[in-house]
Design a protein around this motif. Sequence first.
Motif, mmCIF file in Angstrom:
data_model
loop_
_atom_site.group_PDB
_atom_site.id
_atom_site.type_symbol
_atom_site.label_atom_id
_atom_site.label_comp_id
_atom_site.label_asym_id
_atom_site.label_seq_id
_atom_site.Cartn_x
_atom_site.Cartn_y
_atom_site.Cartn_z
ATOM 1 N N GLU A 13 -51.313 -49.562 -29.853
ATOM 2 C CA GLU A 13 -52.039 -50.752 -29.970
ATOM 3 C C GLU A 13 -52.349 -51.378 -31.271
ATOM 4 O O GLU A 13 -52.186 -50.446 -32.257
ATOM 5 N N PRO A 90 -48.763 -56.219 -35.016
ATOM 6 C CA PRO A 90 -47.598 -56.644 -34.175
ATOM 7 C C PRO A 90 -46.502 -56.853 -34.938
ATOM 8 O O PRO A 90 -45.172 -56.502 -34.410
ATOM 9 N N THR A 125 -43.259 -49.670 -31.724
ATOM 10 C CA THR A 125 -43.837 -51.167 -31.040
ATOM 11 C C THR A 125 -45.250 -51.247 -30.983
ATOM 12 O O THR A 125 -46.109 -50.180 -30.447
ATOM 13 N N SER A 127 -48.541 -53.296 -29.971
ATOM 14 C CA SER A 127 -48.848 -54.134 -28.655
ATOM 15 C C SER A 127 -50.118 -55.015 -29.176
ATOM 16 O O SER A 127 -50.963 -54.304 -30.170
#
Length: 128
Positions: A13, A90, A125, A127
């Motif tokens: 995150e 992100p 990645t 988020s």
Amino acid sequence: QGQVTESGGGLVETGGSLRLSCTASGVDFDDVAMGWFRQSPGKAREGVACINGKAHGGSYFYAESVQGRFTISTDNDKNTLYLQMNNLKPEDTAMYYCAADPAKGCRYLLQSSNARYWGQGTQVTVSS
């Protein structure tokens, strides 16, 4: 023939942390420049961080976009390169590659994104 292999990517995150590892073989770890690069779809590969071997002063360099959030380091006993990534955003989402070059230093590698040995990449990645 040199070889580098990355690991440690994943899904995290925003604001989280990850540590990437890159194990090198077939290169003199003290005499080689090693760096991290990343590439996201539709964008050119960019240099993220790089460290020169101890024989060349051990200096390190960061892209402005990661300065203060990412830390590059090595464990010469394990022939391993690390990238500690904190406060992830992100826009850090990309495939991250480890690279090594026994003949060129970090300034060249980061400017050219061109190195002799490349890993297969590990996906990061972040988020939102």
